[in-house]
Design an enzyme around this catalytic site. Structure first.
Site, PDB file in Angstrom:
ATOM      1  N   LYS A 100       0.849  -1.196   0.000  1.00 25.83           N
ATOM      2  CA  LYS A 100       0.000   0.000   0.000  1.00 25.83           C
ATOM      3  C   LYS A 100       0.882   1.243   0.000  1.00 25.83           C
ATOM      4  O   LYS A 100       1.888   1.291   0.716  1.00 25.83           O
ATOM      5  CB  LYS A 100      -0.931   0.022   1.222  1.00 25.83           C
ATOM      6  CG  LYS A 100      -1.817   1.285   1.240  1.00 25.83           C
ATOM      7  CD  LYS A 100      -3.080   1.111   2.060  1.00 25.83           C
ATOM      8  CE  LYS A 100      -2.910   1.507   3.487  1.00 25.83           C
ATOM      9  NZ  LYS A 100      -4.196   1.627   4.201  1.00 25.83           N
ATOM     10  N   ARG A 146     -10.792  -1.988   6.865  1.00 22.36           N
ATOM     11  CA  ARG A 146      -9.832  -2.732   7.699  1.00 22.36           C
ATOM     12  C   ARG A 146      -9.546  -2.005   9.008  1.00 22.36           C
ATOM     13  O   ARG A 146      -9.252  -2.618  10.023  1.00 22.36           O
ATOM     14  CB  ARG A 146      -8.581  -3.088   6.914  1.00 22.36           C
ATOM     15  CG  ARG A 146      -7.682  -1.955   6.405  1.00 22.36           C
ATOM     16  CD  ARG A 146      -6.912  -1.286   7.484  1.00 22.36           C
ATOM     17  NE  ARG A 146      -5.587  -0.907   7.102  1.00 22.36           N
ATOM     18  CZ  ARG A 146      -4.885   0.027   7.718  1.00 22.36           C
ATOM     19  NH1 ARG A 146      -5.413   0.730   8.720  1.00 22.36           N
ATOM     20  NH2 ARG A 146      -3.658   0.282   7.345  1.00 22.36           N
ATOM     21  N   GLN A 164     -13.511   7.912   8.690  1.00 19.65           N
ATOM     22  CA  GLN A 164     -13.468   6.615   9.396  1.00 19.65           C
ATOM     23  C   GLN A 164     -14.715   6.353  10.238  1.00 19.65           C
ATOM     24  O   GLN A 164     -14.997   5.200  10.576  1.00 19.65           O
ATOM     25  CB  GLN A 164     -12.242   6.547  10.331  1.00 19.65           C
ATOM     26  CG  GLN A 164     -10.892   6.746   9.652  1.00 19.65           C
ATOM     27  CD  GLN A 164     -10.624   5.714   8.580  1.00 19.65           C
ATOM     28  OE1 GLN A 164     -11.048   4.556   8.690  1.00 19.65           O
ATOM     29  NE2 GLN A 164      -9.954   6.122   7.520  1.00 19.65           N
ATOM     30  N   ASP A 187     -17.800  15.811  17.367  1.00 19.77           N
ATOM     31  CA  ASP A 187     -16.812  16.252  16.379  1.00 19.77           C
ATOM     32  C   ASP A 187     -16.724  17.754  16.540  1.00 19.77           C
ATOM     33  O   ASP A 187     -17.709  18.404  16.899  1.00 19.77           O
ATOM     34  CB  ASP A 187     -17.278  15.893  14.960  1.00 19.77           C
ATOM     35  CG  ASP A 187     -16.157  16.040  13.932  1.00 19.77           C
ATOM     36  OD1 ASP A 187     -15.674  15.011  13.431  1.00 19.77           O
ATOM     37  OD2 ASP A 187     -15.744  17.193  13.642  1.00 19.77           O
ATOM     38  N   GLY A 205      -6.958   7.367  15.901  1.00 16.90           N
ATOM     39  CA  GLY A 205      -6.509   8.541  15.148  1.00 16.90           C
ATOM     40  C   GLY A 205      -5.019   8.752  15.054  1.00 16.90           C
ATOM     41  O   GLY A 205      -4.525   9.275  14.057  1.00 16.90           O
ATOM     42  N   LYS A 256       1.336  12.750  17.547  1.00 19.13           N
ATOM     43  CA  LYS A 256      -0.128  12.688  17.641  1.00 19.13           C
ATOM     44  C   LYS A 256      -0.529  12.068  18.981  1.00 19.13           C
ATOM     45  O   LYS A 256       0.120  11.133  19.466  1.00 19.13           O
ATOM     46  CB  LYS A 256      -0.708  11.836  16.498  1.00 19.13           C
ATOM     47  CG  LYS A 256      -0.384  12.375  15.120  1.00 19.13           C
ATOM     48  CD  LYS A 256      -1.240  13.562  14.788  1.00 19.13           C
ATOM     49  CE  LYS A 256      -0.805  14.224  13.501  1.00 19.13           C
ATOM     50  NZ  LYS A 256      -1.417  15.532  13.280  1.00 19.13           N
TER      51      LYS A 256
HETATM   52  N1  NAD Z   1      -5.132   3.544  12.937  1.00 17.82           N
HETATM   53  C1  NAD Z   1      -5.336   3.382  11.667  1.00 17.82           C
HETATM   54  O1  NAD Z   1      -5.165   2.284  11.121  1.00 17.82           O
HETATM   55  C2  NAD Z   1      -5.839   4.531  10.858  1.00 17.82           C
HETATM   56  C3  NAD Z   1      -6.322   4.312   9.566  1.00 17.82           C
HETATM   57  C4  NAD Z   1      -6.846   5.388   8.861  1.00 17.82           C
HETATM   58  C5  NAD Z   1      -6.859   6.652   9.433  1.00 17.82           C
HETATM   59  N2  NAD Z   1      -6.337   6.827  10.682  1.00 17.82           N
HETATM   60  C6  NAD Z   1      -6.319   8.136  11.317  1.00 17.82           C
HETATM   61  O2  NAD Z   1      -7.598   8.380  11.883  1.00 17.82           O
HETATM   62  C7  NAD Z   1      -7.856   9.782  11.926  1.00 17.82           C
HETATM   63  C8  NAD Z   1      -9.202  10.053  11.296  1.00 17.82           C
HETATM   64  O3  NAD Z   1      -9.143   9.709   9.923  1.00 17.82           O
HETATM   65  P1  NAD Z   1     -10.283  10.190   8.913  1.00 17.82           P
HETATM   66  O4  NAD Z   1      -9.914   9.610   7.590  1.00 17.82           O
HETATM   67  O5  NAD Z   1     -11.615   9.915   9.479  1.00 17.82           O
HETATM   68  O6  NAD Z   1      -9.999  11.762   8.914  1.00 17.82           O
HETATM   69  P2  NAD Z   1     -11.041  12.923   8.628  1.00 17.82           P
HETATM   70  O7  NAD Z   1     -10.225  14.143   8.408  1.00 17.82           O
HETATM   71  O8  NAD Z   1     -12.015  12.500   7.593  1.00 17.82           O
HETATM   72  O9  NAD Z   1     -11.850  13.058  10.014  1.00 17.82           O
HETATM   73  C9  NAD Z   1     -11.290  13.542  11.200  1.00 17.82           C
HETATM   74  C10 NAD Z   1     -12.424  14.150  12.007  1.00 17.82           C
HETATM   75  O10 NAD Z   1     -11.944  14.523  13.288  1.00 17.82           O
HETATM   76  C11 NAD Z   1     -12.541  15.766  13.643  1.00 17.82           C
HETATM   77  N3  NAD Z   1     -11.729  16.394  14.666  1.00 17.82           N
HETATM   78  C12 NAD Z   1     -10.477  16.883  14.546  1.00 17.82           C
HETATM   79  N4  NAD Z   1     -10.047  17.334  15.751  1.00 17.82           N
HETATM   80  C13 NAD Z   1     -11.045  17.117  16.640  1.00 17.82           C
HETATM   81  C14 NAD Z   1     -11.194  17.349  18.019  1.00 17.82           C
HETATM   82  N5  NAD Z   1     -10.233  17.922  18.737  1.00 17.82           N
HETATM   83  N6  NAD Z   1     -12.358  16.986  18.616  1.00 17.82           N
HETATM   84  C15 NAD Z   1     -13.362  16.409  17.904  1.00 17.82           C
HETATM   85  N7  NAD Z   1     -13.268  16.167  16.572  1.00 17.82           N
HETATM   86  C16 NAD Z   1     -12.127  16.499  15.953  1.00 17.82           C
HETATM   87  C17 NAD Z   1     -12.601  16.526  12.331  1.00 17.82           C
HETATM   88  O11 NAD Z   1     -13.532  17.574  12.356  1.00 17.82           O
HETATM   89  C18 NAD Z   1     -12.991  15.420  11.360  1.00 17.82           C
HETATM   90  O12 NAD Z   1     -14.392  15.280  11.241  1.00 17.82           O
HETATM   91  C19 NAD Z   1      -6.678  10.436  11.182  1.00 17.82           C
HETATM   92  O13 NAD Z   1      -5.766  10.916  12.118  1.00 17.82           O
HETATM   93  C20 NAD Z   1      -6.101   9.288  10.376  1.00 17.82           C
HETATM   94  O14 NAD Z   1      -4.747   9.453  10.077  1.00 17.82           O
HETATM   95  C21 NAD Z   1      -5.843   5.802  11.402  1.00 17.82           C
END
Ligand code: NAD
Length: 331
Positions: free
Chosen positions: A71, A115, A143, A164, A226, A232
């Site tokens: 990936k 996943r 997500q 959110d 996240g 982070k």
């Molecule tokens: N662990 C994993 O395997 C994995 C996989 C994919 C994504 N992620 C991570 O998960 C996170 C979310 O991904 P996504 O694709 O949904 O991103 P996204 O940008 O679509 O959504 C993130 C959401 O968080 C909200 N947000 C940000 N700060 C906030 C806060 N302090 N309080 C409340 N809400 C808040 C935003 O408004 C947004 O709606 C990212 O950091 C991404 O890198 C992790």
């Protein structure tokens, strides 16, 4: 004989898989990892500082299943403003382990959502109290729906609380929960969500703790989704001290997961980790053993999750003729 290469765009993939099937695949993949039958070299990074971009390369294979994939994920922060493209793009290339041929190239967003949701779902199945009825979600972005769908498949949920920082997003995810027959409610504060839920999922890109120790109660299970990079952090490190901490992979989690900041400050180390989830999935360690322990799952996302999920989507695409095919690249 050379096989054609299937090309699958995001629009070809949406809805190809059922979450319950992906949960089974991910639990199997974790068990295979626990038994030492997977390959997953460390993620590598290519940096493009002049473009504020980074490319992440994640290879993986599951021997037993004869499946391999790589990936590629890029994060280019100037993309939306300067190029009209998303900040984050991902592409998965499926490789046939017997010949090394690339069999499929697909957009990675749908597979990543499925996943990632399923990993939290498996952790919830193994670590949460069976009588958990209220799911809390902080971060209702891409997500969010996958997290809801996964946890809904492993628990008898009644209520879903969502926060959110963009209230419309919380309302939309709460409305989705309601449309699924649950009581969905958007909450103005993260505190309201955390205090009232049995299982919490955090899925924000935050680098300042959102979840406070004083809000977390006995018997809770928390999926920290996240945190994906150094710096982070979504919850106060003091919660880790009170909890049974399970990571997907120590190396990844200590560098990029929820524990990375406390590890870098010397406030948390490997002795504070109870297990890697693959060890629990393989039956080498137990999951939840009582009703009062706080459990935390720190997930950074393993390449083997992409491998099994992408292969499952590819199989459906082959069967249904989704996307399009091109002649082998090497002919
Ligand atoms: N662990 C994993 O395997 C994995 C996989 C994919 C994504 N992620 C991570 O998960 C996170 C979310 O991904 P996504 O694709 O949904 O991103 P996204 O940008 O679509 O959504 C993130 C959401 O968080 C909200 N947000 C940000 N700060 C906030 C806060 N302090 N309080 C409340 N809400 C808040 C935003 O408004 C947004 O709606 C990212 O950091 C991404 O890198 C992790």
């Amino acid at each position: 004989m050379a096989r054609k290469l299937r090309v699958l765009r995001a629009s070809d993939l949406n809805g190809t898989l059922q979450m319950k099937d992906v949960l089974t695949l991910i639990e199997q993949a974790f068990a295979e990892r626990g038994l030492g039958r997977t390959q997953m070299p460390a993620k590598s990074y290519l940096r493009f500082p002049e473009h504020e971009g980074v490319l992440l390369i994640m290879p993986g294979s599951v021997q037993q299943l004869e499946q391999a994939a790589v990936k590629l994920i890029n994060v280019h922060t100037r993309n939306p403003a300067e190029h009209g493209l998303p900040t984050l793009l991902s592409t998965i290339v499926l490789i046939s382990p017997d010949t090394g041929e690339p069999l499929c190239i697909m957009d990675g967003a749908y597979v990543t959502g499925m996943r990632t949701g399923a990993a939290a779902g498996v952790a919830t199945k193994l670590l949460a109290r069976k009588d958990s009825r209220v799911l809390g979600i902080i971060g209702a972005g891409f997500q969010g729906p996958f997290q809801l769908e996964a946890v809904r498949n492993v628990l008898q949920l009644e209520e879903v609380l969502v926060n959110d920082r963009v209230p419309e997003k919380a309302k939309a995810l709460a409305a989705l929960a309601t449309s699924l027959g649950l009581k969905g409610r958007a909450c103005d504060t993260a505190e309201e969500v955390v205090r009232a839920c049995d299982v919490l999922t955090t899925a924000t890109p935050s680098d300042t703790p959102i979840v406070r120790n004083e809000w977390v109660h006995e018997g809770m299970h928390i999926n920290c989704v996240g945190s994906y990079a150094a710096g982070k952090q979504e919850m106060e490190a003091s919660i880790l001290k009170r909890a049974r901490v399970v990571v997907d992979d120590w190396e990844q989690a200590s560098h990029a997961g929820e524990i990375n900041v406390p590890v870098s400050k010397g406030e948390f180390d490997r002795s504070g980790v109870y297990a890697e989830l693959p060890e629990i999935a393989a039956g080498l360690k137990s999951g939840r053993t009582d009703d009062t322990t706080i459990t935390v799952f720190d997930t950074t996302g393993l390449a083997i999750q992409d491998v099994v999920t992408a292969w499952a989507a590819y199989r459906v695409a082959e069967e249904k003729g989704l996307g399009f095919q091109i002649e082998p690249l090497f002919t």
